[in-house]
Design a protein around this motif. Structure first.
Motif, PDB file in Angstrom:
ATOM      1  N   ALA A 492      73.471  26.565  32.686  1.00  0.00           N
ATOM      2  CA  ALA A 492      73.738  25.338  31.922  1.00  0.00           C
ATOM      3  C   ALA A 492      72.772  25.169  30.763  1.00  0.00           C
ATOM      4  O   ALA A 492      73.168  24.815  29.645  1.00  0.00           O
ATOM      5  CB  ALA A 492      73.667  24.117  32.851  1.00  0.00           C
ATOM      6  N   ARG A 493      71.512  25.433  31.000  1.00  0.00           N
ATOM      7  CA  ARG A 493      70.529  25.252  29.937  1.00  0.00           C
ATOM      8  C   ARG A 493      70.754  26.258  28.817  1.00  0.00           C
ATOM      9  O   ARG A 493      70.629  25.926  27.623  1.00  0.00           O
ATOM     10  CB  ARG A 493      69.119  25.400  30.501  1.00  0.00           C
ATOM     11  N   ALA A 494      71.082  27.512  29.175  1.00  0.00           N
ATOM     12  CA  ALA A 494      71.346  28.514  28.146  1.00  0.00           C
ATOM     13  C   ALA A 494      72.583  28.151  27.334  1.00  0.00           C
ATOM     14  O   ALA A 494      72.627  28.379  26.124  1.00  0.00           O
ATOM     15  CB  ALA A 494      71.525  29.890  28.797  1.00  0.00           C
ATOM     16  N   VAL A 495      73.588  27.572  27.983  1.00  0.00           N
ATOM     17  CA  VAL A 495      74.808  27.165  27.276  1.00  0.00           C
ATOM     18  C   VAL A 495      74.500  26.048  26.287  1.00  0.00           C
ATOM     19  O   VAL A 495      74.967  26.072  25.140  1.00  0.00           O
ATOM     20  CB  VAL A 495      75.890  26.723  28.278  1.00  0.00           C
ATOM     21  N   LEU A 496      73.714  25.054  26.714  1.00  0.00           N
ATOM     22  CA  LEU A 496      73.353  23.967  25.809  1.00  0.00           C
ATOM     23  C   LEU A 496      72.499  24.473  24.647  1.00  0.00           C
ATOM     24  O   LEU A 496      72.670  24.043  23.499  1.00  0.00           O
ATOM     25  CB  LEU A 496      72.607  22.875  26.561  1.00  0.00           C
ATOM     26  N   ALA A 497      71.590  25.392  24.940  1.00  0.00           N
ATOM     27  CA  ALA A 497      70.779  25.977  23.871  1.00  0.00           C
ATOM     28  C   ALA A 497      71.660  26.742  22.891  1.00  0.00           C
ATOM     29  O   ALA A 497      71.471  26.668  21.673  1.00  0.00           O
ATOM     30  CB  ALA A 497      69.714  26.896  24.464  1.00  0.00           C
ATOM     31  N   ALA A 498      72.640  27.479  23.422  1.00  0.00           N
ATOM     32  CA  ALA A 498      73.564  28.215  22.564  1.00  0.00           C
ATOM     33  C   ALA A 498      74.402  27.265  21.720  1.00  0.00           C
ATOM     34  O   ALA A 498      74.692  27.543  20.547  1.00  0.00           O
ATOM     35  CB  ALA A 498      74.463  29.108  23.407  1.00  0.00           C
ATOM     36  N   ALA A 499      74.803  26.134  22.311  1.00  0.00           N
ATOM     37  CA  ALA A 499      75.585  25.148  21.560  1.00  0.00           C
ATOM     38  C   ALA A 499      74.785  24.599  20.390  1.00  0.00           C
ATOM     39  O   ALA A 499      75.280  24.503  19.256  1.00  0.00           O
ATOM     40  CB  ALA A 499      76.020  24.013  22.483  1.00  0.00           C
ATOM     41  N   GLY A 500      73.534  24.218  20.647  1.00  0.00           N
ATOM     42  CA  GLY A 500      72.699  23.692  19.574  1.00  0.00           C
ATOM     43  C   GLY A 500      72.403  24.729  18.513  1.00  0.00           C
ATOM     44  O   GLY A 500      72.481  24.461  17.304  1.00  0.00           O
ATOM     45  N   PHE A 501      72.096  25.941  18.968  1.00  0.00           N
ATOM     46  CA  PHE A 501      71.783  27.017  18.028  1.00  0.00           C
ATOM     47  C   PHE A 501      73.016  27.384  17.203  1.00  0.00           C
ATOM     48  O   PHE A 501      72.940  27.552  15.981  1.00  0.00           O
ATOM     49  CB  PHE A 501      71.279  28.227  18.808  1.00  0.00           C
ATOM     50  N   GLY A 502      74.158  27.483  17.874  1.00  0.00           N
ATOM     51  CA  GLY A 502      75.392  27.817  17.161  1.00  0.00           C
ATOM     52  C   GLY A 502      75.783  26.743  16.166  1.00  0.00           C
ATOM     53  O   GLY A 502      76.277  27.045  15.072  1.00  0.00           O
ATOM     54  N   PHE A 503      75.558  25.472  16.528  1.00  0.00           N
ATOM     55  CA  PHE A 503      75.916  24.378  15.633  1.00  0.00           C
ATOM     56  C   PHE A 503      75.124  24.445  14.337  1.00  0.00           C
ATOM     57  O   PHE A 503      75.685  24.305  13.244  1.00  0.00           O
ATOM     58  CB  PHE A 503      75.670  23.044  16.335  1.00  0.00           C
ATOM     59  N   VAL A 504      73.812  24.665  14.440  1.00  0.00           N
ATOM     60  CA  VAL A 504      73.011  24.699  13.222  1.00  0.00           C
ATOM     61  C   VAL A 504      73.282  25.953  12.408  1.00  0.00           C
ATOM     62  O   VAL A 504      73.180  25.946  11.172  1.00  0.00           O
ATOM     63  CB  VAL A 504      71.505  24.570  13.546  1.00  0.00           C
ATOM     64  N   VAL A 505      73.649  27.061  13.070  1.00  0.00           N
ATOM     65  CA  VAL A 505      74.034  28.266  12.328  1.00  0.00           C
ATOM     66  C   VAL A 505      75.295  28.001  11.514  1.00  0.00           C
ATOM     67  O   VAL A 505      75.381  28.330  10.324  1.00  0.00           O
ATOM     68  CB  VAL A 505      74.243  29.454  13.283  1.00  0.00           C
ATOM     69  N   ALA A 506      76.295  27.378  12.152  1.00  0.00           N
ATOM     70  CA  ALA A 506      77.531  27.041  11.437  1.00  0.00           C
ATOM     71  C   ALA A 506      77.268  26.028  10.334  1.00  0.00           C
ATOM     72  O   ALA A 506      77.890  26.075   9.265  1.00  0.00           O
ATOM     73  CB  ALA A 506      78.568  26.492  12.421  1.00  0.00           C
ATOM     74  N   LEU A 507      76.322  25.132  10.574  1.00  0.00           N
ATOM     75  CA  LEU A 507      76.003  24.099   9.591  1.00  0.00           C
ATOM     76  C   LEU A 507      75.494  24.711   8.289  1.00  0.00           C
ATOM     77  O   LEU A 507      75.783  24.204   7.197  1.00  0.00           O
ATOM     78  CB  LEU A 507      74.939  23.164  10.170  1.00  0.00           C
ATOM     79  N   GLY A 508      74.746  25.796   8.379  1.00  0.00           N
ATOM     80  CA  GLY A 508      74.178  26.409   7.182  1.00  0.00           C
ATOM     81  C   GLY A 508      74.876  27.661   6.730  1.00  0.00           C
ATOM     82  O   GLY A 508      74.405  28.329   5.788  1.00  0.00           O
ATOM     83  N   GLU A 509      76.004  28.038   7.348  1.00  0.00           N
ATOM     84  CA  GLU A 509      76.715  29.268   6.964  1.00  0.00           C
ATOM     85  C   GLU A 509      77.210  29.160   5.521  1.00  0.00           C
ATOM     86  O   GLU A 509      77.785  28.157   5.111  1.00  0.00           O
ATOM     87  CB  GLU A 509      77.898  29.490   7.902  1.00  0.00           C
ATOM     88  N   PHE A 510      77.003  30.231   4.768  1.00  0.00           N
ATOM     89  CA  PHE A 510      77.344  30.204   3.344  1.00  0.00           C
ATOM     90  C   PHE A 510      78.296  31.322   2.930  1.00  0.00           C
ATOM     91  O   PHE A 510      79.199  31.101   2.118  1.00  0.00           O
ATOM     92  CB  PHE A 510      76.072  30.285   2.501  1.00  0.00           C
ATOM     93  N   GLY A 511      78.113  32.526   3.499  1.00  0.00           N
ATOM     94  CA  GLY A 511      78.847  33.686   3.011  1.00  0.00           C
ATOM     95  C   GLY A 511      80.354  33.509   3.009  1.00  0.00           C
ATOM     96  O   GLY A 511      81.003  33.445   1.947  1.00  0.00           O
TER      97      GLY A 511
END
Length: 574
Positions: A492-511
């Protein structure tokens, strides 16, 4: 972290004796359920097959098809000339060389931070995670400009340009190492280290002989991801290279957009794909030893106040964080500075449409577009990534698992230019013409985020002691209940960490977003790129103001995710 009141989990962990009325079952090799002769296992195998089909189907439709289409369109001549050119192989050598050096620097800088996040009980961890994560969400174009100003390389190129490329790529990826390695490190039972110390081992020897082997899966994953990101870095090299230094990524962009040389770009895309496959193979070999069954503990059990030499690691982590803050502080200062002194003109202009209607929407509308598309991309990536991780754990044949794992990592190493143009060529043939759909950008972002979710969740799932699953199956649990009662609480903790990490990656995606975002619905990174491309001091100020807004939105998102993650740690103990 087990669910309160879960009798099955308590029994599995030895809190109560199994009931004598429950007949024993023969479990499968991976401990996920009964052997192939039972109806439960057949249904579970069918479900795994359906999940694999869904994941690979998405990958085929939104990645393989567009990439193959654009490469096929360009393979109409001149490929042999490109592949035999000395200039091409110079590009390959520089791409791989700078990526390797940047990966090593990111690893050295990220490990102390990962240790502090995982092992040290100090106040302000949530803020620390936010500070470490913010650099990763910045568009690479902005990161490149920040380091060009920092190093005084206004023209790009030269020795300072090469140093800037390496430092900027390492700066960009410290968070990957800290979050990926720290996610597994948090759950490692430190009593094994204490046992080694009690037997006379030094702190360093205990780390090398006990902790480092246990972290090997996460280290391999982090290094593979960082290498792929550095080898496909676009904005950093474009800004700091100054025409002197080019990678395969920037050369593909120049040939496609400016020279309209699709044949040459296609040939370089094939080379880039080959390099990505080689990196994935090396990473798989490095992780060849199966992820060991580890004794996983809750975060509260593994973190404690630093003692003795641990303060040196804490000091190193503080220096790394301060180093990450220097370019960020420079960007913030630049957003309020002009030739005539301090000014908020950039922020005021960003609240509207800019200087003489430079922007189609205000900066706040662009921020909302970024949040909306990132949220859509995150739930898509979580669904695909969790399904893929379950399938990879359930596959009995290691070769099949490694091949599927490598296929799911490919989007990290293929040029966003290639994917974006492939979408424009292929998706118009589908019903409804997805090229005009608001979901097109989230689809493209989900392709990038899904491998990150897999790399953060999969090592934890593979590290769960198979005997826990076998014991649950012996108590009569179906394969799906085994996953829910055993795997879900631990992951569960790894999933939540992945959700937060994935969200900020998508937030700054440019290419990919720069090619696919509709003019009336740009994201903040797209707005920043458009402002940087326009002359005028006010436009430059607006670009830095938009960057500051992006950092603020990112920090707030990370803080919210961290609050949710901390709450999961108090659900239960195991």
């Amino acid at each position: 972290m087990a669910h309160p009141g879960s009798g099955l989990t308590v029994a599995v962990l030895g809190k109560t004796a199994p009931s004598k009325n429950v007949p024993p079952r023969t479990t499968s090799a991976n401990g996920a359920g009964p052997r192939s002769g039972s109806s439960g296992h057949r249904k579970y195998s069918i479900a795994l097959g359906m999940a694999a089909t869904a994941v690979l189907g998405f990958l085929g439709l939104f990645f393989a098809w567009p990439v193959v289409a654009i490469i096929g369109l360009g393979l109409d001549g001149g490929v042999a000339e490109v592949l035999t050119s000395a200039r091409t192989w110079d590009l390959v050598a520089f791409t791989l060389g700078q990526a390797a050096v940047s990966t090593v620097l990111a690893l050295l800088a990220g490990m102390p931070v990962a240790y502090v996040l995982a092992r040290v009980a100090v106040p302000g961890k949530t803020l620390l995670r936010a500070v470490v994560t913010v650099p990763f969400v910045l568009p690479t174009l902005v990161v490149g400009m920040a380091f060009r100003a920092l190093l005084g390389a206004e023209g790009g190129g030269g020795a300072s340009g090469l140093l800037g490329i390496v430092l900027a790529n390492a700066f960009f990826n410290v968070s990957v190492v800290a979050r990926t390695v720290g996610g597994l490190w948090t759950h490692l039972d430190r009593r094994t280290e204490d046992a080694a110390r009690s037997l006379g081992a030094s702190r360093l020897r205990a780390f090398i002989s006990v902790t480092l082997p246990a972290l090997r899966p996460a280290l391999g994953s982090a290094m593979a991801i960082v290498f792929l990101f550095c080898s496909t870095s676009f904005g950093v090299v474009l800004v700091l290279g100054g025409g002197t230094y080019r990678t395969l990524e920037t050369e593909i962009y120049l040939r496609t957009v400016r020279l309209l040389d699709l044949s040459g770009a296609a040939a370089l895309s094939l080379l880039q794909l080959a390099a990505v496959l080689a990196a994935l193979v090396i990473a798989a070999v490095a992780r060849r030893r199966r992820e060991a069954a580890l004794r996983l503990r809750s975060a509260g059990d593994t973190a404690r106040r630093p003692q003795g030499a641990e303060w040196c690691v804490v000091g190193a982590a503080v220096l790394v964080v301060l180093g990450l803050l220097v370019p960020i502080a420079g960007l913030l200062a630049r957003s309020v500075s002009t030739r005539d002194g301090w000014s908020l003109a950039g922020y005021r202009a960003l609240a509207g449409s800019g200087d003489n209607g430079t922007l189609a929407v205000s900066g706040w509308e662009a921020a909302w577009n970024s949040l909306r598309t990132a949220a859509d991309a995150t739930w898509m990536a979580l669904l695909l990534g969790i399904l893929a991780s379950i399938v990879l754990v359930g596959l009995r044949r290691r070769v099949a698992a490694e091949m599927m794992d490598a296929a799911l990592m490919l989007p990290l190493g293929v040029s966003a230019v290639t994917v974006g143009f492939g979408y424009l060529i292929t998706l118009d043939t589908l019903p409804g013409d997805l090229r005009t759909s608001p979901l097109l950008v989230p689809f493209a972002q989900a392709l990038l985020v899904t491998p990150l979710v897999i790399r953060m969740v999969l090592p934890v799932l593979r590290s769960i002691d198979g005997r826990l699953r076998e014991a649950a199956a012996t108590l009569g649990a179906s394969p799906w209940r085994v996953r829910w009662e055993i795997d879900a609480p631990l992951a569960a903790r790894a999933v939540l960490a992945a959700a937060g990490f994935g969200f900020v990656v998508a937030l700054g995606e440019f290419g990919a977003t720069s090619f696919l975002a509709r003019p009336e619905a740009p994201t903040l990174p797209v707005v920043i790129a458009r402002l940087l491309a326009r002359p005028g001091e006010l436009n430059l100020q607006m670009a830095y103001a938009a960057c500051a807004l992006l950092m603020l939105v990112t920090a707030l998102a990370v803080l919210v995710i961290e609050r949710m993650r901390v709450r999961t740690e108090t659900v239960g103990e195991f």
